[in-house]
Design an enzyme around this catalytic site. Structure first.
Site, mmCIF file in Angstrom:
data_model
loop_
_atom_site.group_PDB
_atom_site.id
_atom_site.type_symbol
_atom_site.label_atom_id
_atom_site.label_comp_id
_atom_site.label_asym_id
_atom_site.label_seq_id
_atom_site.Cartn_x
_atom_site.Cartn_y
_atom_site.Cartn_z
ATOM 1 N N ASP A 127 0.793 -1.223 0.000
ATOM 2 C CA ASP A 127 0.000 0.000 0.000
ATOM 3 C C ASP A 127 0.826 1.274 0.000
ATOM 4 O OD1 ASP A 127 -2.307 -1.521 0.026
ATOM 5 O OD2 ASP A 127 -2.462 -1.509 2.210
ATOM 6 N N ASP A 151 0.622 6.101 1.490
ATOM 7 C CA ASP A 151 -0.674 5.808 2.102
ATOM 8 C C ASP A 151 -0.653 6.275 3.553
ATOM 9 O OD1 ASP A 151 -3.277 4.896 2.253
ATOM 10 O OD2 ASP A 151 -2.723 2.816 2.602
ATOM 11 N N ASP A 155 -0.584 1.889 9.736
ATOM 12 C CA ASP A 155 -1.923 1.324 9.613
ATOM 13 C C ASP A 155 -1.957 -0.041 10.285
ATOM 14 O OD1 ASP A 155 -2.597 3.543 8.157
ATOM 15 O OD2 ASP A 155 -3.029 2.478 6.282
ATOM 16 N N ARG A 207 -6.747 11.648 10.510
ATOM 17 C CA ARG A 207 -6.477 10.270 10.959
ATOM 18 C C ARG A 207 -5.335 10.200 11.974
ATOM 19 N NH1 ARG A 207 -7.367 6.174 5.787
ATOM 20 N NH2 ARG A 207 -9.430 6.939 5.218
#
Length: 334
Positions: A127, A151, A155, A207
């Site tokens: 990613d 990205d 994550d 985020r």
């Protein structure tokens, strides 16, 4: 011993504590099919526990993502260690991983890497995350600096749990951290992650983190601003925000810390999101919801929060440490 200093939900991550030291000496020869002894890739594919260290300053540009086996510590203390301008770190279907004192930046997608098993997170490419945590548990990412990846910076998805993200410096990025694969992936209901003592620096958009399902303890972080929101979520995550400092930007449209995604207020009003002794500056505000009782946040509580006022006087000593062999690491402000 670093492995005995863990905090939060990832505190049981021992990394390579019970193994030998492995010294990385070669930063240039990243052979993905037959890793060369002395390279970082050769170290992380070994089956036994290893504490991986380095013998000089390095900027490592990987050809394919670095898929780490269980019971590994990557410890950059003592030198300036960077992983950049290529695919970066993947922690997939393994346990007991510690990443410490590495500057990870400018990560990009790449074709599938060879490793213990082929990655499942993409049909063809990684990613472009700085650190991708995929179906893993007992993971601790501490005192790293991260910026400007394709990205996310970090994550965690696909049922990952027992995670601590602590003492990191993050800057120059859009979608900083995603916790949870998608709204329909119910295995993430068991995710527990601690986000603690991090410094969210300049030019971050959103985020920090963005959560789905699961239980998230966001504690004693310093937020210096955001362009959209700081903490977001969907699919009924439990968010326990304690002792953080939130400094809103000058724009009147970005004062709110929180954002609920993909839901109407009639739905999210029952989600357990609380702000407990957070310090809101320059008009910042947190929109709480759900229950206020401490019992509602037991599964989202992993440590005791310090008063947020302490962070104003001494902001978190986040990011990579200035360390030299034989000399204690320098921590600014201490």
């Amino acid at each position: 011993m670093l492995a005995d200093c863990g905090v939060g939900f990832g505190r049981n991550a021992i990394g390579g504590r019970d193994g030998e030291f492995y010294v990385v000496k070669d930063s240039d020869n990243d052979d993905t099919e037959n890793p060369i002894p002395g390279t970082l890739r050769h170290a992380i594919v070994q089956e036994e526990p290893l504490w991986i260290i380095f013998d000089h300053d390095m900027v490592i540009t990987l050809k394919e993502e670095l898929i780490i086996n269980s019971y590994k510590t990557i410890d950059g203390r003592g030198f300036n260690i960077q992983i950049s301008n290529g695919p970066c770190i993947t922690i997939q279907n393994v346990s007991n991983i510690i990443i410490h004192n590495i500057y990870i930046h400018d990560c990009v997608p790449a074709w599938k890497a060879m490793g213990k098993e082929e990655p499942e997170h993409s049909d063809e490419k990684s990613d472009g995350d700085g650190i991708s945590i995929f179906g893993a548990r007992d993971v601790w990412v501490d005192h790293c600096s991260l910026s400007n990846c394709y990205d996310g910076l970090i994550d965690a998805v696909y049922g990952s749990t027992s995670i601590t993200i602590s003492n990191n410096y993050m800057f120059d990025h859009n979608e900083v951290m995603l916790m949870g694969h998608n709204d329909d992936f119910l295995d993430d209901k068991n995710m527990q992650a601690t986000i603690a003592f991090n410094f969210f620096g300049k030019d971050l958009v959103q985020r920090m983190p963005r959560c789905r399902h699961g239980y998230f303890h966001i504690v004693n972080n310093f937020y210096s601003g955001w362009e959209m929101y700081a903490i977001g979520g969907s699919a009924n995550p439990t968010i326990n925000s304690q002792g953080n400092v939130f400094i809103a930007s000058e724009s009147n449209s970005t004062k709110e810390v929180t954002k609920r995604e993909n839901s109407e207020s009639s739905e999210w009003q029952s989600w357990n999101w609380r702000s407990d002794e957070d310090l809101m500056l320059n008009g910042a505000f947190f929109t709480p919801s759900g229950q206020e009782t401490p019992a509602s946040y037991i599964r989202a509580t992993s440590m005791v929060a310090r008063p947020a006022s302490h962070l104003i006087n001494t902001p978190p000593s986040a990011g990579v440490l200035d360390c030299q062999i034989g000399i204690p690491c320098y921590i600014p402000g201490h």
